[in-house]
Design a protein around this motif. Structure first.
Motif, mmCIF file in Angstrom:
data_model
loop_
_atom_site.group_PDB
_atom_site.id
_atom_site.type_symbol
_atom_site.label_atom_id
_atom_site.label_comp_id
_atom_site.label_asym_id
_atom_site.label_seq_id
_atom_site.Cartn_x
_atom_site.Cartn_y
_atom_site.Cartn_z
ATOM 1 N N THR A 1 -1.359 6.246 12.253
ATOM 2 C CA THR A 1 0.020 5.855 11.912
ATOM 3 C C THR A 1 1.006 6.901 12.422
ATOM 4 N N PHE A 2 0.649 8.181 12.270
ATOM 5 C CA PHE A 2 1.500 9.246 12.832
ATOM 6 C C PHE A 2 1.544 9.120 14.365
ATOM 7 N N ASP A 3 0.368 8.908 14.972
ATOM 8 C CA ASP A 3 0.298 8.874 16.447
ATOM 9 C C ASP A 3 1.087 7.695 17.014
ATOM 10 N N LYS A 4 0.956 6.516 16.376
ATOM 11 C CA LYS A 4 1.648 5.323 16.890
ATOM 12 C C LYS A 4 3.154 5.455 16.689
ATOM 13 N N THR A 5 3.570 6.038 15.563
ATOM 14 C CA THR A 5 5.007 6.213 15.319
ATOM 15 C C THR A 5 5.602 7.180 16.344
ATOM 16 N N ALA A 6 4.878 8.257 16.634
ATOM 17 C CA ALA A 6 5.372 9.224 17.635
ATOM 18 C C ALA A 6 5.513 8.541 18.989
ATOM 19 N N VAL B 1 5.737 8.675 2.634
ATOM 20 C CA VAL B 1 4.892 7.563 2.188
ATOM 21 C C VAL B 1 3.417 7.904 2.395
ATOM 22 N N VAL B 2 3.083 8.428 3.567
ATOM 23 C CA VAL B 2 1.667 8.691 3.870
ATOM 24 C C VAL B 2 1.115 9.754 2.915
ATOM 25 N N VAL B 3 1.832 10.853 2.767
ATOM 26 C CA VAL B 3 1.314 11.948 1.940
ATOM 27 C C VAL B 3 1.208 11.510 0.474
ATOM 28 N N SER B 4 2.251 10.838 -0.038
ATOM 29 C CA SER B 4 2.172 10.457 -1.458
ATOM 30 C C SER B 4 1.062 9.432 -1.677
ATOM 31 N N THR B 5 0.837 8.548 -0.695
ATOM 32 C CA THR B 5 -0.257 7.578 -0.828
ATOM 33 C C THR B 5 -1.614 8.290 -0.835
ATOM 34 N N LEU B 6 -1.792 9.228 0.078
ATOM 35 C CA LEU B 6 -3.076 9.946 0.155
ATOM 36 C C LEU B 6 -3.359 10.697 -1.146
ATOM 37 N N VAL B 7 -2.326 11.312 -1.695
ATOM 38 C CA VAL B 7 -2.519 12.091 -2.927
ATOM 39 C C VAL B 7 -2.807 11.151 -4.106
ATOM 40 N N GLU B 8 -2.049 10.063 -4.206
ATOM 41 C CA GLU B 8 -2.248 9.123 -5.327
ATOM 42 C C GLU B 8 -3.651 8.492 -5.275
ATOM 43 N N LYS B 9 -4.094 8.122 -4.072
ATOM 44 C CA LYS B 9 -5.414 7.479 -3.964
ATOM 45 C C LYS B 9 -6.536 8.485 -4.261
ATOM 46 N N THR B 10 -6.296 9.742 -3.933
ATOM 47 C CA THR B 10 -7.296 10.767 -4.272
ATOM 48 C C THR B 10 -7.341 10.969 -5.783
ATOM 49 N N ARG B 11 -6.157 10.936 -6.422
ATOM 50 C CA ARG B 11 -6.120 11.059 -7.899
ATOM 51 C C ARG B 11 -6.914 9.902 -8.525
ATOM 52 N N ARG B 12 -6.725 8.705 -7.971
ATOM 53 C CA ARG B 12 -7.461 7.545 -8.504
ATOM 54 C C ARG B 12 -8.973 7.699 -8.279
ATOM 55 N N ALA B 13 -9.357 8.237 -7.121
ATOM 56 C CA ALA B 13 -10.788 8.441 -6.844
ATOM 57 C C ALA B 13 -11.380 9.421 -7.866
ATOM 58 N N ILE B 14 -10.605 10.452 -8.210
ATOM 59 C CA ILE B 14 -11.069 11.427 -9.213
ATOM 60 C C ILE B 14 -11.262 10.727 -10.566
ATOM 61 N N ASN B 15 -10.256 9.921 -10.937
ATOM 62 C CA ASN B 15 -10.341 9.230 -12.230
ATOM 63 C C ASN B 15 -11.471 8.209 -12.244
ATOM 64 N N GLY C 1 1.230 20.321 6.333
ATOM 65 C CA GLY C 1 1.691 21.256 5.300
ATOM 66 C C GLY C 1 1.998 20.592 3.968
ATOM 67 N N PRO C 2 2.882 19.567 3.926
ATOM 68 C CA PRO C 2 3.177 18.922 2.639
ATOM 69 C C PRO C 2 1.934 18.330 1.965
ATOM 70 N N LEU C 3 0.991 17.811 2.757
ATOM 71 C CA LEU C 3 -0.243 17.273 2.163
ATOM 72 C C LEU C 3 -1.048 18.395 1.508
ATOM 73 N N ARG C 4 -1.149 19.520 2.186
ATOM 74 C CA ARG C 4 -1.885 20.664 1.626
ATOM 75 C C ARG C 4 -1.220 21.131 0.329
ATOM 76 N N ASP C 5 0.133 21.211 0.347
ATOM 77 C CA ASP C 5 0.856 21.668 -0.851
ATOM 78 C C ASP C 5 0.614 20.710 -2.014
ATOM 79 N N GLN C 6 0.729 19.411 -1.720
ATOM 80 C CA GLN C 6 0.571 18.444 -2.820
ATOM 81 C C GLN C 6 -0.865 18.390 -3.329
ATOM 82 N N PHE C 7 -1.835 18.660 -2.450
ATOM 83 C CA PHE C 7 -3.230 18.727 -2.901
ATOM 84 C C PHE C 7 -3.428 19.919 -3.838
ATOM 85 N N GLY C 8 -2.748 21.008 -3.531
ATOM 86 C CA GLY C 8 -2.824 22.188 -4.404
ATOM 87 C C GLY C 8 -2.349 21.816 -5.811
#
Ligand code: KG4
Ligand code: ZN
Length: 344
Positions: free
Chosen positions: A163-168, A241-255, A278-285
């Motif tokens: 999605t990043f590559d196609k948008t670029a 959108v991408v980062v918040s989705t990745l973080v939310e879906k990981t939270r759900r996988a944990i639950n 960077g923002p993905l790493r920060d939000q994962f922290g």
């Protein structure tokens, strides 16, 4: 055990020297310039470049490790998934080298390599949930121990990196798109574009990014002339959108894991090229802190494709098991969980 590892699944030719305790060298010959003009990887060009590059990169990796060929005690190579011609180049080279040196050969699943990249600098806290997110993959994987993998959620269409590559590409920027858009997003203004979040309803563990790609295209087409500020604003919205989705879906996988397994989770990890974000790493922290789990952002050199992670996965396997037969086939696609699970 001194392992020489080869990774050629996509557009990087990489060779690494790995021993029981650490990575001695990790050389990557990037083909980015070769493919940039086309806005994506051209498979046939990638295979040809691997053929030209693999021997010189091997020589440099051996020199950097201070090893001679005779020091090599095992050879590893990515067996898949990836561009089949590209995979075949490294796999055939690795098998031939193992045969000529009369040492064990190990075929590695590329995604196992990405996951175990988290184990290189410090042992992973297992059991863990790992988000694997790259140009070809987006999935959450439960890892009770090295060698055993259970898929939790996966993308139903495109990968996040794609999605990043196609948008670029759409915005007339270079390849790969992720790092370029991350940089532009820093000058982006929040909330200039509203982009959809797919499969957002409660409990859905899977990902979907193809609708997002279409929404970005429609938003950009609606602009007429695209300014640099527009590019930054689109980059901001997409990354958000991408980062918040990745973080939310990981939270759900944990639950989901906590609701269905007795073993206590200890870690949550990021793997694959998008893990450099960077923002993905920060939000994962923050996610890890909220969930009481161990998280270490992986070293940038071990996020995007590299042979050190392949060598580390091979080394981990060779500590417990034997190598593979030399007729191990290359494959373009196969889920990690079913390819060769230690429990099979
Ligand atoms: O793991 P990788 O090197 O190759 C695959 O196995 O696909 O991942 C490459 C992907 C590309 O899609 C690239 O755009 C993305 O990782 N990527 C990033 C960043 N750095 C690389 N995406 C977002 N932010 C980044 N900083
Ligand atoms: Zn990869």
């Amino acid at each position: 055990m001194r392992v020489l590892a080869v990774e050629t699944s996509c557009d990087d030719t990489s060779v690494a020297c790995v021993d029981d305790t650490m990575v001695r060298s990790n050389m990557v010959s990037s083909q980015v310039d070769l493919h940039a003009h086309f806005g994506g990887v051209v498979p046939e060009l990638a295979s040809r470049a691997h053929l030209t590059n693999v021997l010189p990169v091997t020589q440099v990796a051996l020199e950097a490790a201070g090893w001679k060929l005779d020091d090599v005690q095992a050879v590893a190579a990515t067996a898949g998934p990836g561009l089949i011609g590209a995979v075949l180049m490294g796999l055939t080279f690795g098998k031939t080298l193992a045969w000529s040196l009369d040492v064990p050969f190990v075929g590695v699943h590329h995604i196992e390599g990405h996951i175990l990249a988290n184990d290189i600098e410090e042992p992973m806290a297992l059991p863990a949930v790992v988000l694997v997110v790259s140009g070809g993959h987006t999935e959450t994987v439960y890892v009770p121990r090295a060698g055993v993998y259970e898929h939790v959620g996966r993308t139903r269409d495109d990968a996040a990196g794609e999605t990043f590559d196609k948008t670029a590409k759409l915005l007339g920027l270079g390849y790969p798109g992720g790092p370029i858009l991350e940089k532009l997003a820093r000058s982006g203004r929040p909330e200039q574009f509203t982009l959809p979040r797919a499969l957002w309803k409660r409990g859905d563990l899977d990902f979907s990014f193809s609708g997002l790609k279409t929404a970005v295209r429609l938003a950009v087409e609606g602009l007429g002339e695209v300014t640099q500020q527009d590019r930054c604003d689109v980059a901001w919205a997409l990354q958000d959108v991408v980062v918040s989705t990745l973080v939310e879906k990981t939270r759900r996988a944990i639950n989901a894991h906590r609701g269905s397994h007795d073993e206590e989770l200890r870690g949550v990890y990021l793997a694959g090229g998008v893990a450099a974000n960077g923002p993905l790493r920060d939000q994962f922290g923050r996610l890890a802190a909220q969930e009481g789990l161990t998280f270490r952002p992986p070293a940038l050199a071990y996020c995007t494709d590299n042979a050190a992670m392949i060598g580390w996965a091979a080394r981990t396997r060779l500590l417990a098991q034997t190598g593979d037969p030399l007729d191990l086939p290359a494959f373009a696609r196969a889920p990690l969980a079913s390819w060769r699970n230690a429990e099979d």
